[in-house]
Design a protein around this motif. Sequence first.
Motif, PDB file in Angstrom:
ATOM      1  N   ASP A   1       0.818  -1.206   0.000  1.00  0.00           N
ATOM      2  CA  ASP A   1       0.000   0.000   0.000  1.00  0.00           C
ATOM      3  C   ASP A   1       0.858   1.264   0.000  1.00  0.00           C
ATOM      4  N   MET A   2       2.064   1.212   0.555  1.00  0.00           N
ATOM      5  CA  MET A   2       2.965   2.361   0.511  1.00  0.00           C
ATOM      6  C   MET A   2       3.587   2.519  -0.870  1.00  0.00           C
ATOM      7  N   LEU A   3       3.780   1.399  -1.561  1.00  0.00           N
ATOM      8  CA  LEU A   3       4.376   1.451  -2.894  1.00  0.00           C
ATOM      9  C   LEU A   3       3.439   2.083  -3.925  1.00  0.00           C
ATOM     10  N   ARG A   4       2.134   2.114  -3.645  1.00  0.00           N
ATOM     11  CA  ARG A   4       1.193   2.695  -4.613  1.00  0.00           C
ATOM     12  C   ARG A   4       1.480   4.165  -4.869  1.00  0.00           C
ATOM     13  N   ASP A   5       2.059   4.861  -3.891  1.00  0.00           N
ATOM     14  CA  ASP A   5       2.400   6.268  -4.086  1.00  0.00           C
ATOM     15  C   ASP A   5       3.688   6.439  -4.886  1.00  0.00           C
ATOM     16  N   SER A   6       4.348   5.339  -5.208  1.00  0.00           N
ATOM     17  CA  SER A   6       5.582   5.377  -6.020  1.00  0.00           C
ATOM     18  C   SER A   6       5.449   4.367  -7.152  1.00  0.00           C
ATOM     19  N   SER A   7       4.347   4.468  -7.905  1.00  0.00           N
ATOM     20  CA  SER A   7       4.060   3.472  -8.939  1.00  0.00           C
ATOM     21  C   SER A   7       5.109   3.461 -10.044  1.00  0.00           C
ATOM     22  N   HIS A   8       5.885   4.554 -10.175  1.00  0.00           N
ATOM     23  CA  HIS A   8       6.921   4.584 -11.200  1.00  0.00           C
ATOM     24  C   HIS A   8       8.169   3.810 -10.780  1.00  0.00           C
ATOM     25  N   PHE A   9       8.308   3.490  -9.493  1.00  0.00           N
ATOM     26  CA  PHE A   9       9.458   2.728  -9.010  1.00  0.00           C
ATOM     27  C   PHE A   9       9.116   1.291  -8.629  1.00  0.00           C
ATOM     28  N   ARG A  10       7.849   1.019  -8.338  1.00  0.00           N
ATOM     29  CA  ARG A  10       7.539  -0.277  -7.746  1.00  0.00           C
ATOM     30  C   ARG A  10       7.790  -1.482  -8.655  1.00  0.00           C
ATOM     31  N   PRO A  11       7.882  -1.346 -10.006  1.00  0.00           N
ATOM     32  CA  PRO A  11       8.258  -2.521 -10.802  1.00  0.00           C
ATOM     33  C   PRO A  11       9.637  -3.069 -10.452  1.00  0.00           C
ATOM     34  N   ARG A  12      10.462  -2.290  -9.750  1.00  0.00           N
ATOM     35  CA  ARG A  12      11.797  -2.766  -9.374  1.00  0.00           C
ATOM     36  C   ARG A  12      11.756  -3.705  -8.173  1.00  0.00           C
ATOM     37  N   THR A  13      10.600  -3.808  -7.510  1.00  0.00           N
ATOM     38  CA  THR A  13      10.487  -4.750  -6.405  1.00  0.00           C
ATOM     39  C   THR A  13      10.224  -6.144  -6.969  1.00  0.00           C
ATOM     40  N   THR A  14      10.680  -7.157  -6.242  1.00  0.00           N
ATOM     41  CA  THR A  14      10.530  -8.529  -6.724  1.00  0.00           C
ATOM     42  C   THR A  14       9.066  -8.919  -6.848  1.00  0.00           C
ATOM     43  N   THR A  15       8.236  -8.473  -5.894  1.00  0.00           N
ATOM     44  CA  THR A  15       6.814  -8.842  -5.918  1.00  0.00           C
ATOM     45  C   THR A  15       6.110  -8.257  -7.132  1.00  0.00           C
ATOM     46  N   VAL A  16       6.261  -6.955  -7.351  1.00  0.00           N
ATOM     47  CA  VAL A  16       5.563  -6.310  -8.470  1.00  0.00           C
ATOM     48  C   VAL A  16       6.127  -6.798  -9.803  1.00  0.00           C
ATOM     49  N   ALA A  17       7.418  -7.093  -9.848  1.00  0.00           N
ATOM     50  CA  ALA A  17       8.001  -7.641 -11.077  1.00  0.00           C
ATOM     51  C   ALA A  17       7.378  -9.003 -11.402  1.00  0.00           C
ATOM     52  N   SER A  18       7.185  -9.838 -10.388  1.00  0.00           N
ATOM     53  CA  SER A  18       6.545 -11.139 -10.610  1.00  0.00           C
ATOM     54  C   SER A  18       5.102 -10.970 -11.076  1.00  0.00           C
ATOM     55  N   VAL A  19       4.383 -10.044 -10.451  1.00  0.00           N
ATOM     56  CA  VAL A  19       3.000  -9.763 -10.856  1.00  0.00           C
ATOM     57  C   VAL A  19       2.961  -9.312 -12.316  1.00  0.00           C
ATOM     58  N   THR A  20       3.922  -8.477 -12.701  1.00  0.00           N
ATOM     59  CA  THR A  20       3.944  -7.956 -14.076  1.00  0.00           C
ATOM     60  C   THR A  20       4.216  -9.065 -15.081  1.00  0.00           C
ATOM     61  N   ARG A  21       5.100  -9.984 -14.748  1.00  0.00           N
ATOM     62  CA  ARG A  21       5.379 -11.098 -15.672  1.00  0.00           C
ATOM     63  C   ARG A  21       4.168 -12.024 -15.803  1.00  0.00           C
ATOM     64  N   ILE A  22       3.446 -12.233 -14.702  1.00  0.00           N
ATOM     65  CA  ILE A  22       2.218 -13.037 -14.779  1.00  0.00           C
ATOM     66  C   ILE A  22       1.152 -12.286 -15.571  1.00  0.00           C
ATOM     67  N   HIS A  23       1.070 -10.983 -15.373  1.00  0.00           N
ATOM     68  CA  HIS A  23       0.161 -10.132 -16.155  1.00  0.00           C
ATOM     69  C   HIS A  23       0.441 -10.304 -17.645  1.00  0.00           C
ATOM     70  N   ASP A  24       1.713 -10.279 -18.017  1.00  0.00           N
ATOM     71  CA  ASP A  24       2.105 -10.445 -19.414  1.00  0.00           C
ATOM     72  C   ASP A  24       1.729 -11.835 -19.929  1.00  0.00           C
ATOM     73  N   ALA A  25       1.971 -12.867 -19.116  1.00  0.00           N
ATOM     74  CA  ALA A  25       1.652 -14.234 -19.536  1.00  0.00           C
ATOM     75  C   ALA A  25       0.156 -14.413 -19.764  1.00  0.00           C
ATOM     76  N   LEU A  26      -0.658 -13.832 -18.877  1.00  0.00           N
ATOM     77  CA  LEU A  26      -2.110 -13.946 -19.038  1.00  0.00           C
ATOM     78  C   LEU A  26      -2.597 -13.165 -20.252  1.00  0.00           C
ATOM     79  N   THR A  27      -1.927 -12.055 -20.574  1.00  0.00           N
ATOM     80  CA  THR A  27      -2.258 -11.320 -21.799  1.00  0.00           C
ATOM     81  C   THR A  27      -1.986 -12.172 -23.028  1.00  0.00           C
ATOM     82  N   GLN A  28      -0.825 -12.800 -23.055  1.00  0.00           N
ATOM     83  CA  GLN A  28      -0.494 -13.680 -24.184  1.00  0.00           C
ATOM     84  C   GLN A  28      -1.482 -14.840 -24.266  1.00  0.00           C
ATOM     85  N   ALA A  29      -1.829 -15.395 -23.096  1.00  0.00           N
ATOM     86  CA  ALA A  29      -2.770 -16.518 -23.086  1.00  0.00           C
ATOM     87  C   ALA A  29      -4.131 -16.096 -23.639  1.00  0.00           C
ATOM     88  N   THR A  30      -4.562 -14.872 -23.300  1.00  0.00           N
ATOM     89  CA  THR A  30      -5.849 -14.372 -23.784  1.00  0.00           C
ATOM     90  C   THR A  30      -5.889 -14.312 -25.306  1.00  0.00           C
TER      91      THR A  30
END
Length: 619
Positions: free
Chosen positions: A203-232
């Motif tokens: 919830d604290m990272l939401r105020d820094s959305s331009h940096f949060r992809p550098r965290t391991t959690t958000v990076a993993s979420v983004t890769r899964i987001h990409d995989a589900l897009t391809q699957a769609t």
Amino acid sequence: MDSEHSSFHAHVPLSKYSKRVILKTIFDRSSDELVGERVVVGGWVKSSSEVRKEPLPQPPPPGAAAGDVAAATGPKDVSCGEILQTRISFFRSIMKVLGGTHNPIREKMESVIQKLPPPPSIAILQVSDGSCVSSLQVLVDSSIVSPSQVMPTGTCLLVEGILGQPALQGKRDIELKVEKIMHVGTVVQDKKYPLSKKRLPLDMLRDSSHFRPRTTTVASVTRIHDALTQATHTFFMNNGFLYVQMPIITATDCDGFSDKFQVTTLLGKETKKELVTMDASEGISLESVRASISEKSKQVEELKRTDSNREALAAAIQDIRKTNELVAQLEAREKSKLGTSVRTEMVNFSEDFFPRQTYLTVSGRLHLESYACALGNVYSFGPRFRAQKSESKKHVAEMWMVELEMAFSQLEDAMNCADDFLKFVGKWALENCSEDLKFLSKRVDHTIVDRLLLMTSMPFQRISYAEALEVLTQVKDKKFEANIDSGVFLTEEYESFLVDEIYKKPVIIHSYPKELKPFHVRLNDDGKTVAAFDIIVPKAGKLIRASQNEERLSVLTTRIKELSLPKEQYEWYLDLRRHGTVIHSGFSLVFDLLVANATGLIDVRDVIPFPRSHGKANN
């Protein structure tokens, strides 16, 4: 550059467009294959440490006798500076004993210590480039670059070096010993970089959305987001659907009763005018200006009576006129503070960019129907907008939707398609995102994989709206916040209880009362319910809203009239019934909730790259 590095990467392929090795390609290979490989890697420092270099013993000279070896491995010649470096801690202890700020001996020792070069060391960096969960251990000698320059978290590096096995056995199978620094993107040390702190809450990272992809959690979420897009896209391509992009700006309210964002350029112009004219009036009270007008009016009357100075009279009248204009501005400002409804009513949309009211679309299904009525099976994938001031963790103002329409298709066909789609994308995530799912299972929710396996392996429970109410009314050991009455929306609490506690798997609820669904949903033969269904899944809630849409012109016209909707807004939609109408069905899937379901996150704002919610649009 190409020829210089052509001998590199015999086993590790280069990224085609950046001439570096992606870290995932390193970790996908056996470490034995990689030892001795020269590579160029780039990424961002996630963590770091520094170790002092121990002086290496001098090798014995060639042909030295055994007795000479002991002498050769004994103390070597060292410089004065090296000796002093080894005694810095001792000198600092003496300085503490001496104390005082003006002790000459202390000052002399401080000046000597400050002039000493830093002791030789190695910076041990954990570097990630976002291609996978793992980070690469990178060793940088202080003779190449100062450790203080490359160690801060967030520093960007592009380096060249040799891959090898770590000196100390541990979690790492491979590490990179840097021989050349090609780029350093430093981090300004002013404590404003948010990721310098360890494990910030989401919830604290939401105020820094331009940096949060550098965290391991958000990076993993983004890769899964990409995989589900391809699957769609893969699912619809495999099943003969055509991809069609739907408009974001529309003059049609696709639901008939939704909260919409209005699109206009007029209010922006009015605001600019107001700023120009009101700047000078800031800080001036309406009462003081009116008092000034009263005084000036007396002055004008006096000048008129004397008739002595016509120029002064004209200037005074002009002054009153300008002051009256200022009063009008101040009064308008006071009215604007009471609310914006007055200004909205004054907008003349015939002067707007579009000559009629337009909105950001809440759904693309109505427009998609026009293509289904010509091309058969079509789908769209894009952002949809709702101006609901909701505090729900499952809804924000801008969400991406997967929408489809199928000609010659009835409700049962849409159910089967939705079932197949969710099973396909769930299986795709399990097969292509195993590393990220494993990480998120440890960090976020240990039930992620089990839920995906459940969704892909079991048939969904199908019940009617009436059956759902009956099941809920039989629950005696649970107190619901809202009463269970026929004809009311099923709340998130009701839906969660059905899928999490009663059926323990995804549930399809169909045959809703017509009052609960949009005007375009097909009326069932009973005249009370409509051909619509929702799919609710454990934890994420309602993923899919679907319906067979009304193909009968007379019934659709009646529904528009019953709901007092502006018929002229839907004339183009009614034309599809007048000219070549066809039975058709489709659904809308909230893609961001699909990602939340696959990642275990409970707040949809944590899976959307730049979430837009009520009161929040930071960048």
